[in-house]
Design an enzyme around this catalytic site. Structure first.
Site, short mmCIF file in Angstrom:
data_model
loop_
_atom_site.label_atom_id
_atom_site.label_comp_id
_atom_site.label_asym_id
_atom_site.label_seq_id
_atom_site.Cartn_x
_atom_site.Cartn_y
_atom_site.Cartn_z
N LEU A 90 -1.36 6.65 0.21
CA LEU A 90 -2.68 7.13 -0.23
C LEU A 90 -3.38 7.71 1.00
CD1 LEU A 90 -3.71 4.03 -2.39
CD2 LEU A 90 -2.61 6.16 -3.15
N GLU A 91 -3.59 9.02 0.99
CA GLU A 91 -4.12 9.69 2.17
C GLU A 91 -5.46 10.35 1.89
OE1 GLU A 91 -2.74 12.88 5.60
OE2 GLU A 91 -1.38 12.41 3.98
#
Length: 100
Positions: free
Chosen positions: A17-18
Site C-alpha cells: 500500500l503506497e
C-alpha cells in the site's frame, strides 16, 4: 477494500500500500488476512518499506513526506568518489602497496 480481498483470494501473499491515507491503509489491513506493507501509508500496515538510499541520504532529489533520512551520506560519498578519481588521474592509485 474489495480489490484487496480479491487479491487475497487470487493467491497474493501480501499487498503493498503506497501513498494512501493511513486510515484507508488501516481499514484494508484489518479487512484481509495477508500482510500489508506500507510505503507512506501509515503505521497500521503490517510492515514498512524505506528505501536504503533514501534513508541514508544518498538520494537527494526525492523527498516525499514519508521519507525519514537517518543519515546524509551524499556529500561523504561524493567526496570519496572525487578523491578516488583524483588519485587515479595522478597515477597514485593503485600504488606499489596496493598491487600484487
Amino acid at each position: 477494500m474489495y480489490d484487496a480481498r480479491l487479491l487475497q483470494e487470487t493467491g497474493c501473499f501480501s499487498i503493498v500500500l503506497e501513498k494512501i491515507p493511513a486510515s484507508l491503509a488501516g481499514r484494508v489491513t484489518e479487512s484481509i488476512r495477508i500482510p500489508t506493507i506500507g510505503i507512506g501509508a501509515g503505521a497500521q500496515c503490517d510492515g514498512q518499506v524505506l528505501v536504503l538510499h533514501d534513508m541514508l541520504g544518498i538520494t537527494q532529489d526525492f523527498s516525499p513526506r514519508f521519507l525519514r533520512r537517518y543519515q546524509n551520506l551524499f556529500e561523504e560519498i561524493k567526496g570519496a568518489v572525487s578523491h578516488y578519481i583524483d588519485d587515479v588521474k595522478k597515477l597514485d592509485f593503485p600504488n606499489e602497496r596496493e598491487q600484487y
